[in-house]
Design a protein around this motif. Structure first.
Motif, PDB file in Angstrom:
ATOM      1  N   SER A 148     110.892  70.331  69.563  1.00 43.45           N
ATOM      2  CA  SER A 148     111.378  69.231  68.737  1.00 43.45           C
ATOM      3  C   SER A 148     111.615  69.737  67.319  1.00 43.45           C
ATOM      4  N   GLU A 149     112.382  68.968  66.561  1.00 40.45           N
ATOM      5  CA  GLU A 149     112.627  69.343  65.166  1.00 40.45           C
ATOM      6  C   GLU A 149     111.316  69.393  64.377  1.00 40.45           C
ATOM      7  N   GLN A 150     110.391  68.497  64.700  1.00 35.89           N
ATOM      8  CA  GLN A 150     109.095  68.505  64.030  1.00 35.89           C
ATOM      9  C   GLN A 150     108.328  69.785  64.344  1.00 35.89           C
ATOM     10  N   ASP A 151     108.369  70.192  65.600  1.00 30.69           N
ATOM     11  CA  ASP A 151     107.699  71.430  65.980  1.00 30.69           C
ATOM     12  C   ASP A 151     108.315  72.629  65.267  1.00 30.69           C
ATOM     13  N   LYS A 152     109.636  72.653  65.147  1.00 32.37           N
ATOM     14  CA  LYS A 152     110.299  73.745  64.447  1.00 32.37           C
ATOM     15  C   LYS A 152     109.870  73.798  62.973  1.00 32.37           C
ATOM     16  N   LYS A 153     109.772  72.629  62.349  1.00 32.30           N
ATOM     17  CA  LYS A 153     109.314  72.581  60.960  1.00 32.30           C
ATOM     18  C   LYS A 153     107.885  73.105  60.842  1.00 32.30           C
ATOM     19  N   GLN A 154     107.050  72.755  61.819  1.00 34.77           N
ATOM     20  CA  GLN A 154     105.670  73.225  61.814  1.00 34.77           C
ATOM     21  C   GLN A 154     105.611  74.740  61.929  1.00 34.77           C
ATOM     22  N   VAL A 155     106.416  75.297  62.827  1.00 35.62           N
ATOM     23  CA  VAL A 155     106.447  76.754  62.989  1.00 35.62           C
ATOM     24  C   VAL A 155     106.857  77.426  61.686  1.00 35.62           C
ATOM     25  N   LEU A 156     107.920  76.946  61.078  1.00 33.17           N
ATOM     26  CA  LEU A 156     108.402  77.556  59.834  1.00 33.17           C
ATOM     27  C   LEU A 156     107.368  77.455  58.721  1.00 33.17           C
ATOM     28  N   SER A 157     106.594  76.379  58.732  1.00 28.10           N
ATOM     29  CA  SER A 157     105.570  76.212  57.688  1.00 28.10           C
ATOM     30  C   SER A 157     104.450  77.236  57.821  1.00 28.10           C
ATOM     31  N   GLU A 158     104.306  77.817  59.016  1.00 25.86           N
ATOM     32  CA  GLU A 158     103.247  78.791  59.263  1.00 25.86           C
ATOM     33  C   GLU A 158     103.677  80.230  58.974  1.00 25.86           C
ATOM     34  N   ILE A 159     104.956  80.423  58.673  1.00 26.14           N
ATOM     35  CA  ILE A 159     105.490  81.765  58.454  1.00 26.14           C
ATOM     36  C   ILE A 159     105.515  82.055  56.962  1.00 26.14           C
ATOM     37  N   GLY A 160     104.821  83.114  56.577  1.00 30.08           N
ATOM     38  CA  GLY A 160     104.745  83.442  55.153  1.00 30.08           C
ATOM     39  C   GLY A 160     106.103  83.605  54.499  1.00 30.08           C
ATOM     40  N   LEU A 161     107.048  84.218  55.212  1.00 31.58           N
ATOM     41  CA  LEU A 161     108.386  84.432  54.666  1.00 31.58           C
ATOM     42  C   LEU A 161     109.298  83.225  54.845  1.00 31.58           C
ATOM     43  N   ALA A 162     108.776  82.157  55.470  1.00 27.54           N
ATOM     44  CA  ALA A 162     109.442  80.846  55.539  1.00 27.54           C
ATOM     45  C   ALA A 162     110.799  80.870  56.233  1.00 27.54           C
ATOM     46  N   ARG A 163     110.960  81.732  57.215  1.00 29.98           N
ATOM     47  CA  ARG A 163     112.213  81.772  57.970  1.00 29.98           C
ATOM     48  C   ARG A 163     111.966  82.439  59.321  1.00 29.98           C
ATOM     49  N   LEU A 164     112.884  82.190  60.244  1.00 29.88           N
ATOM     50  CA  LEU A 164     112.858  82.915  61.504  1.00 29.88           C
ATOM     51  C   LEU A 164     113.206  84.379  61.264  1.00 29.88           C
ATOM     52  N   GLY A 165     112.721  85.226  62.146  1.00 30.47           N
ATOM     53  CA  GLY A 165     113.189  86.598  62.163  1.00 30.47           C
ATOM     54  C   GLY A 165     114.479  86.687  62.956  1.00 30.47           C
ATOM     55  N   SER A 166     114.933  87.921  63.173  1.00 28.64           N
ATOM     56  CA  SER A 166     116.163  88.145  63.915  1.00 28.64           C
ATOM     57  C   SER A 166     115.949  89.256  64.926  1.00 28.64           C
ATOM     58  N   PRO A 167     116.789  89.334  65.958  1.00 26.64           N
ATOM     59  CA  PRO A 167     116.695  90.468  66.881  1.00 26.64           C
ATOM     60  C   PRO A 167     116.799  91.807  66.167  1.00 26.64           C
ATOM     61  N   GLU A 168     117.559  91.841  65.078  1.00 29.18           N
ATOM     62  CA  GLU A 168     117.683  93.087  64.314  1.00 29.18           C
ATOM     63  C   GLU A 168     116.343  93.528  63.749  1.00 29.18           C
ATOM     64  N   ASP A 169     115.500  92.572  63.346  1.00 26.84           N
ATOM     65  CA  ASP A 169     114.176  92.913  62.827  1.00 26.84           C
ATOM     66  C   ASP A 169     113.348  93.631  63.887  1.00 26.84           C
ATOM     67  N   ILE A 170     113.413  93.169  65.128  1.00 28.96           N
ATOM     68  CA  ILE A 170     112.658  93.798  66.212  1.00 28.96           C
ATOM     69  C   ILE A 170     113.260  95.154  66.552  1.00 28.96           C
ATOM     70  N   ALA A 171     114.571  95.225  66.606  1.00 28.38           N
ATOM     71  CA  ALA A 171     115.222  96.497  66.914  1.00 28.38           C
ATOM     72  C   ALA A 171     114.876  97.559  65.880  1.00 28.38           C
ATOM     73  N   GLU A 172     114.835  97.186  64.608  1.00 29.32           N
ATOM     74  CA  GLU A 172     114.487  98.143  63.554  1.00 29.32           C
ATOM     75  C   GLU A 172     113.055  98.646  63.732  1.00 29.32           C
ATOM     76  N   ALA A 173     112.157  97.754  64.147  1.00 26.57           N
ATOM     77  CA  ALA A 173     110.771  98.164  64.373  1.00 26.57           C
ATOM     78  C   ALA A 173     110.675  99.134  65.538  1.00 26.57           C
ATOM     79  N   ILE A 174     111.442  98.881  66.593  1.00 28.48           N
ATOM     80  CA  ILE A 174     111.441  99.780  67.746  1.00 28.48           C
ATOM     81  C   ILE A 174     112.047 101.126  67.377  1.00 28.48           C
ATOM     82  N   LEU A 175     113.102 101.117  66.575  1.00 28.80           N
ATOM     83  CA  LEU A 175     113.679 102.377  66.101  1.00 28.80           C
ATOM     84  C   LEU A 175     112.645 103.168  65.311  1.00 28.80           C
TER      85      LEU A 175
END
Length: 249
Positions: A195-222
């Motif tokens: 739900s939109e409320q759940d999404k807001k809750q998730v974002l509130s728990e992230i220090g950087l206040a945003r979703l990551g991206s597949p590129e972030d994971i790929a860079e870590a694997i590289l």
């Protein structure tokens, strides 16, 4: 076909994080073995894209990774594709809610199979190649291996097992093979709708206040592919969420 270029097998590489990881490793000189199960059209199109960028640099292999005989065939076919395997990225994973009363043996076998059994037996089956080439393995774990996600107990147990697999095999296979894990946080909203409320809750728990991206994971694997003095480690790529806690996605 024998090659001198390093070769990586990426499971579940036709879409999302697996595809982005394969793309970045390809850009950094790897030949790519693209694994898929059902997504053959997407995998074939992706292989064509990679080969258009660099001739004869990608091939597709198909396997159901919940089946031991197909895991052996996958290892054999992946090795035969370019005559070597230097890196394995265990990315393929089933993910869906399993409230306790809904769990049956099929659900258990699928979630444990894709998230735990398949990584172990793929590593086992590729040991000769990985040992010969001083290779490395990167397992896709999850921040919820440590902080369970409500209604996903079997998935969380499987990922917790994958954490221990990573640490255990880093000891068992040293010094010839490095084994590490990446623990993504909220990278893409998953297909099990929030739900939109759940999404807001998730974002509130992230220090950087945003979703990551597949590129972030790929860079870590590289990074893990190059980090020759790193083994047995789980790198959280979650915008700081595992520090703040979190339970929805």
């Amino acid at each position: 076909m024998k090659t001198t270029s390093p070769t990586v097998l990426v499971t579940g590489a036709a879409k999302r994080i697996g595809k982005q990881t394969a793309t970045l490793l390809h850009q950094n000189g790897y030949n790519i073995v693209v694994h898929c199960n059902h997504s053959t059209d997407e995998a074939d199109a992706f292989v064509s894209e990679l080969n258009a960028m660099r001739s004869n640099s990608a091939k597709r292999v198909k396997a159901d990774i919940t089946k031991l005989d197909e895991l052996q065939s996958l290892a054999d076919n992946a090795t035969a594709a370019f005559g070597r395997i230097d890196m394995l990225v265990n990315n393929a994973s089933s993910f869906y809610p399993t409230p306790v009363n809904d769990v049956n043996e099929d659900v258990w076998d699928d979630l444990m199979g894709t998230n735990l059994k398949a990584p172990f037996f793929l590593i086992k089956n590729l040991l000769p190649e990985l040992t010969k080439n001083k290779g490395n393995v990167v397992n896709m774990v999850d921040i919820h291996a440590d902080r369970p996600l409500k209604d996903y107990p079997v998935y969380c147990m499987a990922k917790a097992g994958l954490v221990m697999l990573t640490k255990s095999l880093s000891r068992e296979l040293a010094p010839n093979i490095r084994v590490n894990g990446i623990a993504p946080g909220a990278i893409l909203w998953h297909e099990n709708d929030l739900s939109e409320q759940d999404k807001k809750q998730v974002l509130s728990e992230i220090g950087l206040a945003r979703l990551g991206s597949p590129e972030d994971i790929a860079e870590a694997i590289l990074y893990m592919s190059k980090a020759t003095y790193v083994t047995g480690q789980i790198l959280a790529v979650d915008g700081g969420r595992s520090i703040n806690g979190g339970s929805k996605a």
